[in-house]
Write a protein that holds these residues in place. Structure first.
Motif, PDB file in Angstrom:
ATOM      1  N   GLY A 161      42.231  69.805  60.915  1.00 32.42           N
ATOM      2  CA  GLY A 161      43.243  68.757  60.925  1.00 32.42           C
ATOM      3  C   GLY A 161      44.487  69.215  60.189  1.00 32.42           C
ATOM      4  O   GLY A 161      44.428  70.115  59.340  1.00 32.42           O
ATOM      5  N   THR A 162      45.616  68.613  60.535  1.00 37.58           N
ATOM      6  CA  THR A 162      46.888  68.876  59.858  1.00 37.58           C
ATOM      7  C   THR A 162      47.304  67.595  59.148  1.00 37.58           C
ATOM      8  O   THR A 162      47.256  66.513  59.736  1.00 37.58           O
ATOM      9  CB  THR A 162      47.972  69.302  60.869  1.00 37.58           C
ATOM     10  N   PHE A 163      47.717  67.733  57.887  1.00 43.91           N
ATOM     11  CA  PHE A 163      47.969  66.565  57.050  1.00 43.91           C
ATOM     12  C   PHE A 163      49.352  66.644  56.403  1.00 43.91           C
ATOM     13  O   PHE A 163      49.748  67.696  55.882  1.00 43.91           O
ATOM     14  CB  PHE A 163      46.893  66.464  55.958  1.00 43.91           C
ATOM     15  N   ARG A 164      50.075  65.509  56.444  1.00 43.97           N
ATOM     16  CA  ARG A 164      51.363  65.355  55.747  1.00 43.97           C
ATOM     17  C   ARG A 164      51.364  63.979  55.066  1.00 43.97           C
ATOM     18  O   ARG A 164      52.088  63.064  55.440  1.00 43.97           O
ATOM     19  CB  ARG A 164      52.538  65.463  56.736  1.00 43.97           C
ATOM     20  N   GLY A 165      50.523  63.862  54.051  1.00 44.92           N
ATOM     21  CA  GLY A 165      50.237  62.557  53.474  1.00 44.92           C
ATOM     22  C   GLY A 165      51.371  61.888  52.735  1.00 44.92           C
ATOM     23  O   GLY A 165      51.293  60.698  52.440  1.00 44.92           O
ATOM     24  N   TRP A 166      52.429  62.620  52.398  1.00 45.50           N
ATOM     25  CA  TRP A 166      53.554  61.990  51.707  1.00 45.50           C
ATOM     26  C   TRP A 166      54.388  61.126  52.652  1.00 45.50           C
ATOM     27  O   TRP A 166      55.172  60.302  52.204  1.00 45.50           O
ATOM     28  CB  TRP A 166      54.439  63.055  51.060  1.00 45.50           C
ATOM     29  N   GLU A 167      54.210  61.299  53.951  1.00 47.82           N
ATOM     30  CA  GLU A 167      54.960  60.491  54.910  1.00 47.82           C
ATOM     31  C   GLU A 167      54.326  59.105  55.019  1.00 47.82           C
ATOM     32  O   GLU A 167      53.105  58.967  54.962  1.00 47.82           O
ATOM     33  CB  GLU A 167      54.988  61.174  56.276  1.00 47.82           C
ATOM     34  N   PRO A 168      55.132  58.063  55.181  1.00 43.26           N
ATOM     35  CA  PRO A 168      54.614  56.687  55.136  1.00 43.26           C
ATOM     36  C   PRO A 168      53.524  56.389  56.150  1.00 43.26           C
ATOM     37  O   PRO A 168      52.641  55.577  55.883  1.00 43.26           O
ATOM     38  CB  PRO A 168      55.863  55.838  55.405  1.00 43.26           C
ATOM     39  N   LYS A 247      44.156  57.310  46.323  1.00 50.98           N
ATOM     40  CA  LYS A 247      44.802  57.554  45.023  1.00 50.98           C
ATOM     41  C   LYS A 247      45.789  58.694  45.080  1.00 50.98           C
ATOM     42  O   LYS A 247      46.565  58.900  44.120  1.00 50.98           O
ATOM     43  CB  LYS A 247      43.763  57.810  43.950  1.00 50.98           C
ATOM     44  N   THR A 248      45.816  59.437  46.192  1.00 50.68           N
ATOM     45  CA  THR A 248      46.784  60.519  46.333  1.00 50.68           C
ATOM     46  C   THR A 248      48.036  60.069  47.074  1.00 50.68           C
ATOM     47  O   THR A 248      49.160  60.340  46.630  1.00 50.68           O
ATOM     48  CB  THR A 248      46.158  61.710  47.088  1.00 50.68           C
ATOM     49  N   CYS A 249      47.879  59.392  48.204  1.00 47.41           N
ATOM     50  CA  CYS A 249      49.051  59.058  49.014  1.00 47.41           C
ATOM     51  C   CYS A 249      49.224  57.576  49.278  1.00 47.41           C
ATOM     52  O   CYS A 249      50.185  57.168  49.944  1.00 47.41           O
ATOM     53  CB  CYS A 249      49.012  59.809  50.357  1.00 47.41           C
ATOM     54  N   GLY A 250      48.301  56.732  48.783  1.00 43.14           N
ATOM     55  CA  GLY A 250      48.413  55.296  49.012  1.00 43.14           C
ATOM     56  C   GLY A 250      49.488  54.662  48.149  1.00 43.14           C
ATOM     57  O   GLY A 250      50.018  55.251  47.213  1.00 43.14           O
ATOM     58  N   LYS A 251      49.792  53.429  48.482  1.00 46.40           N
ATOM     59  CA  LYS A 251      50.806  52.699  47.713  1.00 46.40           C
ATOM     60  C   LYS A 251      50.220  52.296  46.363  1.00 46.40           C
ATOM     61  O   LYS A 251      49.092  51.807  46.288  1.00 46.40           O
ATOM     62  CB  LYS A 251      51.240  51.441  48.464  1.00 46.40           C
ATOM     63  N   PRO A 252      50.976  52.505  45.276  1.00 51.80           N
ATOM     64  CA  PRO A 252      50.452  52.086  43.961  1.00 51.80           C
ATOM     65  C   PRO A 252      50.306  50.586  43.892  1.00 51.80           C
ATOM     66  O   PRO A 252      51.083  49.830  44.454  1.00 51.80           O
ATOM     67  CB  PRO A 252      51.553  52.578  42.988  1.00 51.80           C
ATOM     68  N   SER A 253      49.234  50.156  43.222  1.00 52.98           N
ATOM     69  CA  SER A 253      48.963  48.719  43.132  1.00 52.98           C
ATOM     70  C   SER A 253      49.814  48.069  42.055  1.00 52.98           C
ATOM     71  O   SER A 253      50.352  48.721  41.182  1.00 52.98           O
ATOM     72  CB  SER A 253      47.473  48.498  42.823  1.00 52.98           C
TER      73      SER A 253
END
Length: 253
Positions: A161-168, A247-253
């Motif tokens: 897989g290819t991942f770019r988790g910083w993108e929304p 916890k890496t790329c999700g929105k902070p609570s």
């Protein structure tokens, strides 16, 4: 950058591809890719990226060659047993193509050093064999905003897989595997076995995905997981969704 006559000859079969061409080849020659692991997956990754003319390869692996590696790790020969993998891999890469600046890093990549080791890379290809390393690499890639191609194998199966988790709208690798609480104690090839050709398939595929990113051809592969079954043989593709609680790329609570 102007391609020399020797480069025009060496890369002629790339250049005649409409999707690559001379401009795509120049992008490869200017690219910096980091490869995590010079093992079964890393072997074809390094060989094909070097042959493709990737200008700089950083090869990160702290292990040495063992006899049991040789049925699948095609970078190495019997005489290499006991030699550092990263250094031998870098030597093979530069032997394949003098255009390539291959640099060996004999370190185990961990959360404490991952960002420093990967900073400046255009893309990272991870073929490591444990979740602790994979998560350290994946988290650093999100923090540094570096695309990650992650490939894994076991027995007769492979995943990529290819991942770019910083993108929304894109997941990261941790969205796929979760927190992997058994990250230091996952099953390995030594315990489960692996058909030697399977890492060859997945490593070659990973090299193609890295080249795809640099050259920019075809549809965007990010966020898709490709699963290959060598017994059938068959392949299926699933879409990975972004985990809002990651916890890496999700929105902070």
């Amino acid at each position: 950058m102007t391609l020399t006559d020797l480069q025009l000859d060496r890369y002629a079969r790339h250049i005649v591809l409409r999707e690559v061409g001379g401009e795509g080849q120049k992008r490869l020659l200017s690219a910096h890719m980091a490869v995590i692991g010079a093992g079964g997956i890393g072997s074809p990754v390094i060989q094909y990226l070097a042959a493709a003319g990737v200008g700089r390869l950083t090869i990160i692996d702290d292990d040495v060659v063992s006899l049991s590696n040789l049925h699948r790790q095609t970078l190495f020969a019997t005489a290499d047993v006991g030699a550092p993998k990263a250094e031998r891999a870098a030597a093979v890469a530069t032997g394949l193509n003098p255009d390539v600046d291959a640099r060996a890093v004999r370190q185990r990549i961990m959360p404490a050093n991952a960002a420093a080791l990967l900073d400046g890379a255009d893309i990272v290809i991870d073929g490591s064999d444990n979740f602790a390393t994979r998560l350290a690499v994946a988290d650093a890639c999100v923090a540094l905003r570096i695309p990650l191609v992650s490939a894994s194998i076991g027995q007769f199966q492979g995943q990529i897989g290819t991942f770019r988790g910083w993108e929304p709208d894109q997941p990261c690798y941790r969205c796929f595997v979760g927190d992997a609480f058994d990250s230091d104690d996952c099953d390995s090839c030594s315990e489960l076995g692996v058909l030697g050709a399977i890492p060859g398939i997945m490593g070659s595929w990973a090299a193609m995905e890295a080249i795809r990113h640099i050259v920019d051809f075809g549809p965007d592969a990010a966020g898709k997981l490709h699963i290959f079954n060598g017994i059938t043989p068959a392949m299926r593709t699933v879409r990975i969704t972004k985990d809002p609680a990651c916890k890496t790329c999700g929105k902070p609570s």
